[in-house]
Design a protein around this motif. Structure first.
Motif, PDB file in Angstrom:
ATOM      1  N   PHE A  54       0.283 -49.009 -17.726  1.00 29.18           N
ATOM      2  CA  PHE A  54       0.323 -50.467 -17.574  1.00 29.18           C
ATOM      3  C   PHE A  54       1.469 -50.870 -16.644  1.00 29.18           C
ATOM      4  N   GLU A  55       2.644 -50.277 -16.846  1.00 26.74           N
ATOM      5  CA  GLU A  55       3.778 -50.594 -15.991  1.00 26.74           C
ATOM      6  C   GLU A  55       3.488 -50.199 -14.544  1.00 26.74           C
ATOM      7  N   ALA A  56       2.847 -49.040 -14.354  1.00 28.61           N
ATOM      8  CA  ALA A  56       2.506 -48.599 -12.994  1.00 28.61           C
ATOM      9  C   ALA A  56       1.510 -49.556 -12.347  1.00 28.61           C
ATOM     10  N   THR A  57       0.530 -50.015 -13.112  1.00 25.69           N
ATOM     11  CA  THR A  57      -0.452 -50.965 -12.578  1.00 25.69           C
ATOM     12  C   THR A  57       0.208 -52.274 -12.200  1.00 25.69           C
ATOM     13  N   LEU A  58       1.134 -52.732 -13.032  1.00 21.44           N
ATOM     14  CA  LEU A  58       1.835 -53.983 -12.747  1.00 21.44           C
ATOM     15  C   LEU A  58       2.625 -53.863 -11.441  1.00 21.44           C
ATOM     16  N   LYS A  59       3.297 -52.744 -11.254  1.00 21.82           N
ATOM     17  CA  LYS A  59       4.051 -52.537 -10.015  1.00 21.82           C
ATOM     18  C   LYS A  59       3.124 -52.417  -8.813  1.00 21.82           C
ATOM     19  N   GLN A  60       1.975 -51.756  -9.010  1.00 19.39           N
ATOM     20  CA  GLN A  60       1.027 -51.604  -7.914  1.00 19.39           C
ATOM     21  C   GLN A  60       0.456 -52.951  -7.488  1.00 19.39           C
ATOM     22  N   VAL A  61       0.152 -53.808  -8.471  1.00 20.01           N
ATOM     23  CA  VAL A  61      -0.365 -55.145  -8.158  1.00 20.01           C
ATOM     24  C   VAL A  61       0.694 -55.956  -7.413  1.00 20.01           C
ATOM     25  N   GLU A  62       1.930 -55.866  -7.875  1.00 20.81           N
ATOM     26  CA  GLU A  62       3.016 -56.582  -7.199  1.00 20.81           C
ATOM     27  C   GLU A  62       3.178 -56.087  -5.757  1.00 20.81           C
ATOM     28  N   PHE A  63       3.091 -54.770  -5.578  1.00 21.47           N
ATOM     29  CA  PHE A  63       3.197 -54.211  -4.222  1.00 21.47           C
ATOM     30  C   PHE A  63       2.050 -54.691  -3.347  1.00 21.47           C
ATOM     31  N   GLU A  64       0.837 -54.709  -3.899  1.00 16.71           N
ATOM     32  CA  GLU A  64      -0.331 -55.142  -3.128  1.00 16.71           C
ATOM     33  C   GLU A  64      -0.209 -56.608  -2.728  1.00 16.71           C
TER      34      GLU A  64
ATOM     35  N   GLN B 288      -4.965 -57.302 -16.650  1.00 15.27           N
ATOM     36  CA  GLN B 288      -5.599 -57.677 -17.911  1.00 15.27           C
ATOM     37  C   GLN B 288      -6.370 -56.510 -18.517  1.00 15.27           C
ATOM     38  N   MET B 289      -7.048 -55.723 -17.687  1.00 16.96           N
ATOM     39  CA  MET B 289      -7.779 -54.568 -18.214  1.00 16.96           C
ATOM     40  C   MET B 289      -6.824 -53.514 -18.775  1.00 16.96           C
ATOM     41  N   LYS B 290      -5.677 -53.341 -18.130  1.00 19.93           N
ATOM     42  CA  LYS B 290      -4.688 -52.404 -18.664  1.00 19.93           C
ATOM     43  C   LYS B 290      -4.117 -52.915 -19.993  1.00 19.93           C
ATOM     44  N   GLN B 291      -3.985 -54.225 -20.120  1.00 17.24           N
ATOM     45  CA  GLN B 291      -3.541 -54.786 -21.397  1.00 17.24           C
ATOM     46  C   GLN B 291      -4.561 -54.500 -22.488  1.00 17.24           C
ATOM     47  N   ASP B 292      -5.838 -54.587 -22.157  1.00 15.76           N
ATOM     48  CA  ASP B 292      -6.878 -54.243 -23.128  1.00 15.76           C
ATOM     49  C   ASP B 292      -6.809 -52.763 -23.499  1.00 15.76           C
ATOM     50  N   GLU B 293      -6.560 -51.914 -22.513  1.00 13.23           N
ATOM     51  CA  GLU B 293      -6.438 -50.484 -22.811  1.00 13.23           C
ATOM     52  C   GLU B 293      -5.237 -50.222 -23.716  1.00 13.23           C
ATOM     53  N   LEU B 294      -4.164 -50.950 -23.498  1.00 11.24           N
ATOM     54  CA  LEU B 294      -2.992 -50.805 -24.360  1.00 11.24           C
ATOM     55  C   LEU B 294      -3.312 -51.252 -25.779  1.00 11.24           C
ATOM     56  N   MET B 295      -4.080 -52.323 -25.912  1.00 12.49           N
ATOM     57  CA  MET B 295      -4.499 -52.792 -27.229  1.00 12.49           C
ATOM     58  C   MET B 295      -5.398 -51.756 -27.901  1.00 12.49           C
ATOM     59  N   LEU B 296      -6.306 -51.148 -27.133  1.00 10.40           N
ATOM     60  CA  LEU B 296      -7.178 -50.109 -27.691  1.00 10.40           C
ATOM     61  C   LEU B 296      -6.367 -48.923 -28.200  1.00 10.40           C
ATOM     62  N   ALA B 297      -5.355 -48.529 -27.438  1.00 10.73           N
ATOM     63  CA  ALA B 297      -4.517 -47.408 -27.858  1.00 10.73           C
ATOM     64  C   ALA B 297      -3.777 -47.736 -29.151  1.00 10.73           C
ATOM     65  N   HIS B 298      -3.288 -48.971 -29.270  1.00 13.29           N
ATOM     66  CA  HIS B 298      -2.606 -49.374 -30.502  1.00 13.29           C
ATOM     67  C   HIS B 298      -3.568 -49.403 -31.686  1.00 13.29           C
ATOM     68  N   GLN B 299      -4.788 -49.873 -31.456  1.00 14.44           N
ATOM     69  CA  GLN B 299      -5.783 -49.908 -32.529  1.00 14.44           C
ATOM     70  C   GLN B 299      -6.218 -48.511 -32.941  1.00 14.44           C
ATOM     71  N   THR B 300      -6.166 -47.572 -32.002  1.00 15.77           N
ATOM     72  CA  THR B 300      -6.514 -46.189 -32.341  1.00 15.77           C
ATOM     73  C   THR B 300      -5.518 -45.601 -33.331  1.00 15.77           C
ATOM     74  N   ILE B 301      -4.252 -45.984 -33.214  1.00 16.20           N
ATOM     75  CA  ILE B 301      -3.245 -45.511 -34.179  1.00 16.20           C
ATOM     76  C   ILE B 301      -3.620 -45.982 -35.577  1.00 16.20           C
ATOM     77  N   GLY B 302      -3.974 -47.273 -35.718  1.00 12.94           N
ATOM     78  CA  GLY B 302      -4.390 -47.783 -37.016  1.00 12.94           C
ATOM     79  C   GLY B 302      -5.641 -47.091 -37.519  1.00 12.94           C
ATOM     80  N   LEU B 303      -6.564 -46.770 -36.586  1.00 10.58           N
ATOM     81  CA  LEU B 303      -7.800 -46.082 -36.980  1.00 10.58           C
ATOM     82  C   LEU B 303      -7.487 -44.708 -37.561  1.00 10.58           C
ATOM     83  N   LYS B 304      -6.598 -43.973 -36.924  1.00 14.32           N
ATOM     84  CA  LYS B 304      -6.272 -42.640 -37.422  1.00 14.32           C
ATOM     85  C   LYS B 304      -5.497 -42.710 -38.738  1.00 14.32           C
TER      86      LYS B 304
END
Length: 463
Positions: free
Chosen positions: A358-368, A270-286
C-alpha cells in the motif's frame, strides 16, 4: 399446387434474408469516419480487455449470494438401498427341541433415508467470510471502473497517434506541392539564366528525400489504423483531426492540489486499501478456528429391512425404525497440532506485506502525478514556444520567397525555410496532442478521468 406455393414462399424468404445480409455487410463495410466519442463507444463494445473486466465483475457479484448463504440453514438428504446375504453358524450343542435358530441363511433387502437441517447460530468463521466477500465486491467494482478509465486512455492515446501520423502525411503533401512549385520556378529562372543548376538539383533532391518520408509515414498510418481496429473492431478510413484554431488554457491547480486529490480519489490507492482490509479480515478468519460453533439441528431418519434370519420356524418379516432429532450441536476445537496458530501468524505476516505494498502504491501514484503534472507544464510551454516559432517561420519563408523572386536569395534558402516551417507545424501539432494525452494521464493518475473528458476533447476536432 399447395406444395408449389409453399416452395415459392420459402424461396422468397431466403432471397430476402440474403439481400438483408448483403445490405448489412455493405453498411458495415462502408467508410467509417471516426471521432473520439465514436471510437470510445465502439471500444466499450468490442475491446476484449473491457469484456473480460465486465465478466470478472459479474462473477464478483455472486459473492453477495454466497455471503447470505453463510447464515441460512443447510438441508441434506441421504438414502441408500442394500442387498443383504447372510450365512451363520452355531457352535453350541443344544437338544433338538431347544433349537431356535431355524435356517442359517438369509437373503433380504434393506433401505434407509435421512433428512437433516442445520442452522448456524454462532459461527465466527462465517462472519469473517461475509466481511471478506463484501470487501471483495467493493474492490471488484473499483477494478471495473479502473479498467474503464484505462480504456479511455488507450482509446485516446491510439486516436491521437492516428491523428499525428495523418497530420504528418498531410504536411508531406503540402511540402511536396511547395517544393514542386519552387522547382518549376527555379527551372524557369534557369532557362532565363538567372539561377544555376544547383537550385534545380537541390529541389529534386528534396523531392526524392520526401518520397522516402512518405513511404515511412504511409506504413506508420497502416500500423496505427490496425491498432485502432484492434480496439474498436472496425477499420476506420478517416478520422476527425484536431482543429488548428483551438487554444489551451494553463491549469491553475498546483501540484499539491493534484496530490491531495490523488490520495483520496486514486482507484489504485483505494483498491490497495481494500486489499489491506482483506488481509486484516483474514487474521480474524484464522483466529476464529479457536472458537466454538453452535448449530441447531433437526433431522428425521428411517431404516427398514424386509427380512432377516428366521426365528426358529417363524419367518422374519423384517423391521423398520424411525427416529426424529432436534437439538443443539456444539463443536469446541481443543487442539489442532499448532495449525491454527501457524495460520494466524501467516495471516499477520501477509498483512504487513500488503501494508508495505500500500505504501509503495501511494508513492507510485504520487510520483505519477508529479511526473504528469510537470510534463503538462512542459507541454504547455512548448505550445507557446512553437506558436511563436511558427509565426516567425512564416514570416521568414515569405521574406525568403520575396528575396528569391528579386534575385537576392537562392532556391536552397527557400527550401530550407519551407522545411523549417513544415517542421515547426509538425512539432506544434504533436505537442498539442501530447498536451491532451498528458492531461488524460494526469487525470487517470489522480482518479478523475471520466467520459466527459473524452467529450471535451471531441469538441476540439474538426467537423
Amino acid at each position: 399446387m399447395r406444395i408449389f406455393l409453399t416452395f415459392i414462399h420459402c424461396a422468397w424468404v431466403i432471397l430476402l434474408s440474403i439481400l438483408s445480409l448483403i445490405t448489412t455487410h455493405k453498411a458495415y463495410s462502408a467508410e467509417i469516419t471516426l471521432d473520439l466519442i465514436t471510437a470510445y463507444e465502439l471500444a466499450v463494445r468490442h475491446d476484449p480487455q473491457m469484456a473480460s473486466a465486465r465478466f470478472e465483475n459479474l462473477a464478483s457479484k455472486e459473492l453477495k449470494n454466497q455471503s447470505l448463504a453463510l447464515f441460512l440453514p443447510t438441508i441434506t438428504a441421504t438414502a441408500s438401498a442394500n442387498k443383504n446375504e447372510g450365512d451363520r453358524k452355531n457352535f453350541n450343542t443344544l437338544p433338538s427341541n431347544l433349537s431356535y435358530l431355524g435356517s442359517s441363511k438369509t437373503n433380504y433387502d434393506g433401505y434407509n433415508y435421512a433428512i437433516t437441517l442445520k442452522q448456524p447460530i454462532i459461527n465466527l468463521e462465517n462472519f469473517y467470510r461475509y466481511q471478506q466477500n463484501i470487501t471483495q465486491m467493493s474492490r471488484a467494482d473499483k477494478q471495473l471502473i479502473r479498467k474503464q478509465q484505462e480504456l479511455m486512455l488507450r482509446v485516446s492515446e491510439t486516436y491521437l497517434d492516428v491523428m499525428i501520423v495523418k497530420n504528418q502525411s498531410q504536411l508531406l503533401v503540402q511540402q511536396k506541392k511547395a517544393i514542386e512549385e519552387q522547382l518549376s520556378l527555379a527551372e524557369a529562372k534557369f532557362e532565363a539564366g538567372l539561377v544555376s543548376v544547383v537550385d534545380i538539383n537541390e529541389s529534386k533532391a528534396k523531392l526524392a528525400l520526401l518520397r522516402v518520408q512518405e513511404i515511412a509515414v504511409e506504413q506508420n498510418i497502416k500500423i496505427k489504423l490496425r491498432a485502432m481496429q484492434s480496439l474498436i473492431g472496425e477499420m476506420p478510413t478517416n478520422v476527425k483531426m484536431l482543429r488548428p484554431d483551438i487554444t489551451f488554457i494553463r491549469s491553475e491547480d498546483s501540484m499539491e492540489q493534484w496530490l491531495d486529490i490523488a490520495t483520496g480519489a486514486s482507484l489504485q490507492v483505494q483498491m490497495k486499501q481494500d486489499e489491506l482490509m482483506l488481509a486484516h479480515q483474514t487474521i480474524g478468519l484464522k483466529k476464529s478456528n479457536h472458537y466454538p460453533t453452535l448449530n441447531a439441528v433437526l433431522s428425521r431418519q428411517k431404516n427398514w429391512a424386509n427380512g432377516g434370519y428366521p426365528y426358529g420356524t417363524l419367518d422374519n418379516k423384517g423391521q423398520a425404525v424411525e427416529s426424529d432429532l432436534f437439538g443443539l450441536e456444539v463443536n469446541i476445537p481443543i487442539f489442532s497440532g499448532g495449525l491454527t496458530e501457524s495460520q494466524v501468524r501467516e495471516a499477520q505476516f501477509n498483512e504487513e506485506k500488503v501494508n508495505q505494498d500500500f505504501e509503495a502504491t501511494l508513492k507510485q501514484v504520487e510520483f505519477e502525478v508529479r511526473q504528469q503534472y510537470l510534463s503538462l507544464e512542459s507541454s504547455y510551454k512548448q505550445i507557446e514556444a512553437y506558436q511563436s516559432a511558427l509565426k516567425i517561420s512564416k514570416d521568414q519563408l515569405d521574406a525568403t520567397i520575396l528575396g528569391f523572386q528579386e534575385g537576392m536569395r537562392n532556391s536552397i534558402e527557400v527550401l530550407n525555410a519551407q522545411q523549417t516551417l513544415f517542421g515547426t507545424e509538425k512539432d506544434l501539432f504533436e505537442v498539442r496532442c501530447q498536451y491532451l494525452l498528458t492531461l488524460f494521464k494526469l487525470k487517470l493518475a489522480a482518479g478523475l478521468i471520466k467520459e466527459t473528458d473524452i467529450q471535451e476533447i471531441n469538441r476540439y476536432l474538426s467537423s
